[in-house]
Design a protein around this motif. Structure first.
Motif, PDB file in Angstrom:
ATOM      1  N   GLY A 124       0.809  -1.209   0.000  1.00 51.35           N
ATOM      2  CA  GLY A 124       0.000   0.000   0.000  1.00 51.35           C
ATOM      3  C   GLY A 124       0.846   1.264   0.000  1.00 51.35           C
ATOM      4  O   GLY A 124       0.523   2.248  -0.677  1.00 51.35           O
ATOM      5  N   THR A 148      -5.607  -1.179  -7.090  1.00 53.58           N
ATOM      6  CA  THR A 148      -5.788  -1.866  -5.808  1.00 53.58           C
ATOM      7  C   THR A 148      -5.774  -3.383  -5.954  1.00 53.58           C
ATOM      8  O   THR A 148      -5.803  -4.092  -4.944  1.00 53.58           O
ATOM      9  CB  THR A 148      -7.105  -1.445  -5.130  1.00 53.58           C
ATOM     10  OG1 THR A 148      -8.215  -1.771  -5.980  1.00 53.58           O
ATOM     11  CG2 THR A 148      -7.115   0.050  -4.846  1.00 53.58           C
ATOM     12  N   SER A 149      -5.708  -3.893  -7.177  1.00 52.93           N
ATOM     13  CA  SER A 149      -5.851  -5.334  -7.394  1.00 52.93           C
ATOM     14  C   SER A 149      -4.727  -6.157  -6.774  1.00 52.93           C
ATOM     15  O   SER A 149      -4.938  -7.297  -6.370  1.00 52.93           O
ATOM     16  CB  SER A 149      -5.939  -5.640  -8.894  1.00 52.93           C
ATOM     17  OG  SER A 149      -7.105  -5.080  -9.439  1.00 52.93           O
ATOM     18  N   LEU A 151      -3.096  -5.366  -4.069  1.00 53.37           N
ATOM     19  CA  LEU A 151      -2.939  -5.025  -2.654  1.00 53.37           C
ATOM     20  C   LEU A 151      -3.794  -5.921  -1.768  1.00 53.37           C
ATOM     21  O   LEU A 151      -4.815  -6.457  -2.196  1.00 53.37           O
ATOM     22  CB  LEU A 151      -3.343  -3.564  -2.425  1.00 53.37           C
ATOM     23  CG  LEU A 151      -2.615  -2.506  -3.256  1.00 53.37           C
ATOM     24  CD1 LEU A 151      -3.148  -1.120  -2.924  1.00 53.37           C
ATOM     25  CD2 LEU A 151      -1.106  -2.573  -3.033  1.00 53.37           C
ATOM     26  N   VAL A 153      -6.558  -6.846   0.884  1.00 52.65           N
ATOM     27  CA  VAL A 153      -7.893  -6.281   1.051  1.00 52.65           C
ATOM     28  C   VAL A 153      -7.902  -5.226   2.144  1.00 52.65           C
ATOM     29  O   VAL A 153      -8.610  -4.206   2.059  1.00 52.65           O
ATOM     30  CB  VAL A 153      -8.907  -7.398   1.366  1.00 52.65           C
ATOM     31  CG1 VAL A 153     -10.271  -6.816   1.710  1.00 52.65           C
ATOM     32  CG2 VAL A 153      -9.029  -8.352   0.185  1.00 52.65           C
ATOM     33  N   GLN A 156      -6.791  -1.897   0.543  1.00 53.41           N
ATOM     34  CA  GLN A 156      -7.427  -1.412  -0.679  1.00 53.41           C
ATOM     35  C   GLN A 156      -8.300  -0.197  -0.407  1.00 53.41           C
ATOM     36  O   GLN A 156      -8.277   0.791  -1.143  1.00 53.41           O
ATOM     37  CB  GLN A 156      -8.262  -2.523  -1.316  1.00 53.41           C
ATOM     38  CG  GLN A 156      -7.435  -3.623  -1.944  1.00 53.41           C
ATOM     39  CD  GLN A 156      -8.295  -4.701  -2.571  1.00 53.41           C
ATOM     40  OE1 GLN A 156      -9.524  -4.592  -2.629  1.00 53.41           O
ATOM     41  NE2 GLN A 156      -7.661  -5.761  -3.039  1.00 53.41           N
ATOM     42  N   SER A 178     -10.781  -0.784 -13.708  1.00 55.64           N
ATOM     43  CA  SER A 178     -11.021  -1.836 -12.722  1.00 55.64           C
ATOM     44  C   SER A 178     -11.908  -2.909 -13.344  1.00 55.64           C
ATOM     45  O   SER A 178     -12.593  -2.679 -14.341  1.00 55.64           O
ATOM     46  CB  SER A 178     -11.710  -1.246 -11.482  1.00 55.64           C
ATOM     47  OG  SER A 178     -11.966  -2.254 -10.517  1.00 55.64           O
TER      48      SER A 178
END
Length: 230
Positions: A124, A148-149, A151, A153, A156, A178
């Protein structure tokens, strides 16, 4: 940014087929679709990283910045965080240390992180650095490609909140890519849906999610149960 009849071919394979799309100034437009739909190829073309046919207007050449899915692979492991951000900064060299500190704080990282290296940061944190590096170039358009894929959860949501805050504070114009309509709904004003290289549906995000016209969009919604019931 205005994209008109953009086509990308790799040999005989057409990855993006005559797509037209508008990203209004100061807005965040989502581009959604499953893996292989052509959304990332379109983004790379818009950023000048992939040859294409068609027209892209409304942005100055070289003023499009892209933040990639994997922040570790997009950062030079031998370059300090400060040097990576300063590399593209549009300020005199003497002002770059202060500018690096400002940008780090803008993405909610301490200015002292300028001396660190990518291996010393979490996923992150590295993605925040990648965003700061893109902002250093003062882009007219920021492209966020599945940021964010890769990272956990747990982080995110923090990165998505950062995007919302930056959009509000800086008035960013952004193309946000996304596969997840729930994420797009959270950060975007409008959404365009790609399938097999073509644009099958577009409009204000709440309209597309609330009353999808295309079967493929409904399929994407079905993959996010809470959205499908909203």
């Amino acid at each position: 940014m205005n994209i008109s009849e953009l086509t990308v071919r790799f040999g005989s394979f057409t990855a993006v087929d005559a797509v037209s799309l508008e990203v209004p100034e100061g807005s965040v437009t989502g581009l959604v679709g499953e893996s292989g739909s052509g959304k990332s190829t379109l983004a790379r073309a818009a950023a000048g990283l992939t040859p294409y046919r068609g027209t892209i207007s409304g942005v100055t050449r070289g003023r499009v910045q892209m933040v990639f899915q994997d922040p570790y692979s997009s950062l030079n492991p031998r370059m300090s965080i400060g040097d990576a951000i300063a590399e593209g900064a549009r300020v005199p060299r003497a002002q770059r240390p202060a500018e690096v500190g400002r940008l780090l704080e803008l993405v909610s990282l301490p200015a002292t992180y300028a001396s660190k290296y990518p291996r010393e940061l979490s996923g992150g944190q590295r993605q925040r650095v990648a965003i700061a590096r893109a902002l250093a170039a003062e882009p007219e358009l920021l492209i966020a490609d599945e940021i964010t894929s890769a990272l956990d959860v747990s982080v995110q949501g923090a990165v998505l909140n950062l995007i919302r805050d930056l959009r509000s504070e800086l008035g960013l114009t952004m193309l946000f890519i996304s596969h997840n309509l729930a994420v797009v709904r959270y950060v975007c004003d409008a959404v365009a849906v790609m399938h097999h290289g073509r644009l099958v549906e577009s409009g204000p995000v709440e309209d597309v999610i609330g009353a999808p016209r295309h079967e493929y969009t409904r399929t994407l919604l079905d993959a996010v149960p809470r959205l499908a019931r909203a």
